[in-house]
Write a protein that holds these residues in place. Structure first.
Motif, PDB file in Angstrom:
ATOM      1  N   LEU A   1      -8.663  41.091 -17.670  1.00 40.81           N
ATOM      2  CA  LEU A   1      -8.454  40.112 -18.714  1.00 40.81           C
ATOM      3  C   LEU A   1      -8.042  40.890 -20.065  1.00 40.81           C
ATOM      4  O   LEU A   1      -8.864  41.946 -20.127  1.00 40.81           O
ATOM      5  CB  LEU A   1      -9.883  39.473 -18.863  1.00 40.81           C
ATOM      6  N   LYS A   2      -7.655  40.233 -20.998  1.00 39.47           N
ATOM      7  CA  LYS A   2      -7.371  40.827 -22.297  1.00 39.47           C
ATOM      8  C   LYS A   2      -8.778  40.826 -23.019  1.00 39.47           C
ATOM      9  O   LYS A   2      -9.308  39.880 -22.827  1.00 39.47           O
ATOM     10  CB  LYS A   2      -6.008  40.201 -22.983  1.00 39.47           C
ATOM     11  N   PRO A   3      -8.851  41.805 -23.913  1.00 38.86           N
ATOM     12  CA  PRO A   3      -9.885  41.900 -24.666  1.00 38.86           C
ATOM     13  C   PRO A   3     -10.592  40.591 -25.589  1.00 38.86           C
ATOM     14  O   PRO A   3     -11.507  40.088 -25.608  1.00 38.86           O
ATOM     15  CB  PRO A   3      -9.881  43.035 -25.731  1.00 38.86           C
ATOM     16  N   TRP A   4      -8.996  39.895 -26.005  1.00 37.73           N
ATOM     17  CA  TRP A   4      -9.431  38.594 -26.682  1.00 37.73           C
ATOM     18  C   TRP A   4      -9.836  37.457 -25.747  1.00 37.73           C
ATOM     19  O   TRP A   4     -10.506  36.557 -26.187  1.00 37.73           O
ATOM     20  CB  TRP A   4      -8.286  38.236 -27.680  1.00 37.73           C
ATOM     21  N   GLN A   5      -9.547  37.559 -24.686  1.00 39.49           N
ATOM     22  CA  GLN A   5      -9.791  36.562 -23.540  1.00 39.49           C
ATOM     23  C   GLN A   5     -11.412  36.783 -23.370  1.00 39.49           C
ATOM     24  O   GLN A   5     -12.115  35.453 -23.146  1.00 39.49           O
ATOM     25  CB  GLN A   5      -8.953  36.808 -22.381  1.00 39.49           C
ATOM     26  N   VAL A   6     -11.645  37.971 -23.197  1.00 41.68           N
ATOM     27  CA  VAL A   6     -13.085  38.025 -22.754  1.00 41.68           C
ATOM     28  C   VAL A   6     -13.921  37.507 -24.084  1.00 41.68           C
ATOM     29  O   VAL A   6     -15.105  36.912 -23.978  1.00 41.68           O
ATOM     30  CB  VAL A   6     -13.520  39.534 -22.871  1.00 41.68           C
ATOM     31  N   ILE A   7     -13.837  37.950 -25.288  1.00 37.10           N
ATOM     32  CA  ILE A   7     -14.304  37.592 -26.399  1.00 37.10           C
ATOM     33  C   ILE A   7     -14.394  35.912 -26.494  1.00 37.10           C
ATOM     34  O   ILE A   7     -15.528  35.179 -26.526  1.00 37.10           O
ATOM     35  CB  ILE A   7     -13.694  37.828 -27.964  1.00 37.10           C
ATOM     36  N   GLU A   8     -13.288  34.962 -26.123  1.00 34.29           N
ATOM     37  CA  GLU A   8     -13.223  33.613 -26.196  1.00 34.29           C
ATOM     38  C   GLU A   8     -13.985  33.157 -24.810  1.00 34.29           C
ATOM     39  O   GLU A   8     -14.764  31.927 -24.972  1.00 34.29           O
ATOM     40  CB  GLU A   8     -11.843  33.265 -26.278  1.00 34.29           C
ATOM     41  N   PHE A   9     -14.115  33.977 -23.831  1.00 33.19           N
ATOM     42  CA  PHE A   9     -14.446  33.187 -22.579  1.00 33.19           C
ATOM     43  C   PHE A   9     -16.218  33.276 -23.060  1.00 33.19           C
ATOM     44  O   PHE A   9     -16.796  32.236 -22.535  1.00 33.19           O
ATOM     45  CB  PHE A   9     -14.470  34.354 -21.540  1.00 33.19           C
ATOM     46  N   LEU A  10     -16.945  34.366 -23.641  1.00 28.57           N
ATOM     47  CA  LEU A  10     -17.995  34.630 -23.772  1.00 28.57           C
ATOM     48  C   LEU A  10     -18.682  33.249 -24.761  1.00 28.57           C
ATOM     49  O   LEU A  10     -19.557  32.804 -24.513  1.00 28.57           O
ATOM     50  CB  LEU A  10     -18.328  35.742 -24.528  1.00 28.57           C
ATOM     51  N   GLU A  11     -17.724  33.203 -25.691  1.00 28.97           N
ATOM     52  CA  GLU A  11     -18.148  31.690 -26.464  1.00 28.97           C
ATOM     53  C   GLU A  11     -17.993  30.451 -25.762  1.00 28.97           C
ATOM     54  O   GLU A  11     -18.873  29.698 -25.868  1.00 28.97           O
ATOM     55  CB  GLU A  11     -17.144  31.753 -27.667  1.00 28.97           C
ATOM     56  N   TYR A  12     -17.125  30.389 -24.849  1.00 27.55           N
ATOM     57  CA  TYR A  12     -16.919  29.436 -23.936  1.00 27.55           C
ATOM     58  C   TYR A  12     -18.212  29.141 -23.151  1.00 27.55           C
ATOM     59  O   TYR A  12     -18.593  28.033 -22.983  1.00 27.55           O
ATOM     60  CB  TYR A  12     -15.420  29.403 -23.138  1.00 27.55           C
ATOM     61  N   ILE A  13     -18.515  30.143 -22.497  1.00 29.10           N
ATOM     62  CA  ILE A  13     -19.613  30.044 -21.370  1.00 29.10           C
ATOM     63  C   ILE A  13     -20.905  29.845 -21.940  1.00 29.10           C
ATOM     64  O   ILE A  13     -21.862  28.807 -21.559  1.00 29.10           O
ATOM     65  CB  ILE A  13     -19.736  31.241 -20.535  1.00 29.10           C
ATOM     66  N   LYS A  14     -21.220  30.241 -22.929  1.00 27.91           N
ATOM     67  CA  LYS A  14     -22.493  30.253 -23.889  1.00 27.91           C
ATOM     68  C   LYS A  14     -22.563  29.005 -24.711  1.00 27.91           C
ATOM     69  O   LYS A  14     -23.763  28.667 -24.764  1.00 27.91           O
ATOM     70  CB  LYS A  14     -22.960  31.544 -24.563  1.00 27.91           C
ATOM     71  N   GLU A  15     -21.634  28.324 -25.187  1.00 24.73           N
ATOM     72  CA  GLU A  15     -21.808  27.500 -26.057  1.00 24.73           C
ATOM     73  C   GLU A  15     -21.014  26.142 -25.623  1.00 24.73           C
ATOM     74  O   GLU A  15     -21.311  25.193 -25.469  1.00 24.73           O
ATOM     75  CB  GLU A  15     -21.239  27.995 -27.562  1.00 24.73           C
ATOM     76  N   ILE A  16     -19.427  26.450 -25.838  1.00 27.85           N
ATOM     77  CA  ILE A  16     -18.607  25.368 -25.454  1.00 27.85           C
ATOM     78  C   ILE A  16     -18.815  24.685 -24.187  1.00 27.85           C
ATOM     79  O   ILE A  16     -18.984  23.285 -24.188  1.00 27.85           O
ATOM     80  CB  ILE A  16     -17.298  25.751 -25.583  1.00 27.85           C
ATOM     81  N   ARG A  17     -18.956  25.405 -23.030  1.00 27.27           N
ATOM     82  CA  ARG A  17     -18.909  24.820 -21.993  1.00 27.27           C
ATOM     83  C   ARG A  17     -20.266  24.005 -21.652  1.00 27.27           C
ATOM     84  O   ARG A  17     -20.573  22.927 -21.005  1.00 27.27           O
ATOM     85  CB  ARG A  17     -19.215  25.856 -20.730  1.00 27.27           C
TER      86      ARG A  17
END
Length: 295
Positions: free
Chosen positions: A182-198
């Protein structure tokens, strides 16, 4: 020793494909016996006689190619069971079988622009802001990892290796499993998504699921179609998800060799990857084909 059918089932081939491959293997064994050889001992030069035999039986080039493809799988099986130390026909191709012409592909910078241009902030409705952020992550997986709709639908939380910066894509009926960076920026957005958005989307939908993207069924396919419509507004050259995947694979081929791209794309066969080779290499392939003994 596993029998051939077990091997094919483990590779997740369909029933009809397994039946077809077993039939091709049986006919090849019959021919081998008549010609005093066997699948375990035949070499490349002798195998060419089998191709000539198929041609004499009035098989079309497409049918001959299909039969050879199925026998490549059988040789791989013999390799896996230590009955051979090589696949004698691994690189064998048939001249004259029409290549599939690929889409009008997008350049790497055009793909990346689709990701960065995807709007997630200037959205009034709070819930739509959440789904827009989810959708941007999906766009990232399209333009950087070249995933298809089925792979996105079946992606589960256990497949995410975010602290390693990786994601695992399971094997399908026509694809191999693989682990992708994954690109570094993908990882950052994925972490936000899993912890909050999802979590917020799950609460809104009142469902439980291990799938990464919610909704987690055929409706996600509709969501992806909606994403593609938005991407077309960013770049009118965008056609569909297949074109985006073809573009990613084509761009990979500019930086990696065929085998590496085969792994990245999850292709079962190297021939699937070869279909994405750009036109400027066609003359080279033609030279190789013209020097090949099979015409």
């Amino acid at each position: 020793m596993r029998d051939y059918k077990d091997y094919l089932e483990k590779q997740k081939y369909s029933r009809s494909t397994i039946k077809s491959y077993i039939t091709a293997k049986s006919r090849f064994i019959e021919w081998s016996k008549r010609n005093h050889t066997s699948p375990e001992s035949i070499d490349y030069k002798t195998f060419l006689k089998y191709i000539k035999y198929l041609q004499q039986k009035k098989n079309t080039k497409k049918t001959v190619k299909h039969k050879i493809g199925s026998l490549k799988i059988h040789f791989n099986y013999l390799l896996s069971e230590h009955y051979r130390t090589d696949n004698p026909i691994e690189s064998l191709t048939i001249k004259g079988v029409k290549r599939v012409v690929n889409y009008n592909t997008l350049e790497a910078d055009e793909l990346e622009d689709l990701y960065y241009s995807y709007e997630t902030e200037n959205i009034k409705d709070p819930y739509h802001r959440l789904t827009a952020k989810r959708n941007k992550i999906i766009v990232g997986l399209l333009v950087y990892q070249g995933l298809n709709t089925t792979e996105l639908i079946h992606l589960e939380l256990e497949d995410l290796q975010l602290y390693k910066g990786k994601i695992y894509i399971k094997s399908g009926t026509r694809s191999n499993g693989r682990t992708l960076e994954l690109k570094p920026w993908q990882v950052i957005e994925f972490l936000e998504y899993i912890k909050e958005i999802r979590e917020e989307i799950i609460t809104r939908k009142s469902i439980e699921s291990n799938r990464v993207f919610i909704p987690n069924n055929a409706r996600l396919g509709n969501t992806i179609q909606g994403i593609i419509k938005k991407l077309k507004k960013t770049n009118h050259k965008v056609k569909n998800i297949h074109q985006i995947r073809a573009s990613v694979i084509t761009n990979w081929l500019k930086h990696y060799n065929l085998r590496q791209v085969q792994v990245l794309a999850g292709h079962r066969y190297i021939s699937s990857t070869e279909r994405y080779v750009q036109d400027d290499l066609e003359s080279l392939h033609e030279i190789v084909n013209n020097s090949h003994p099979i015409n």
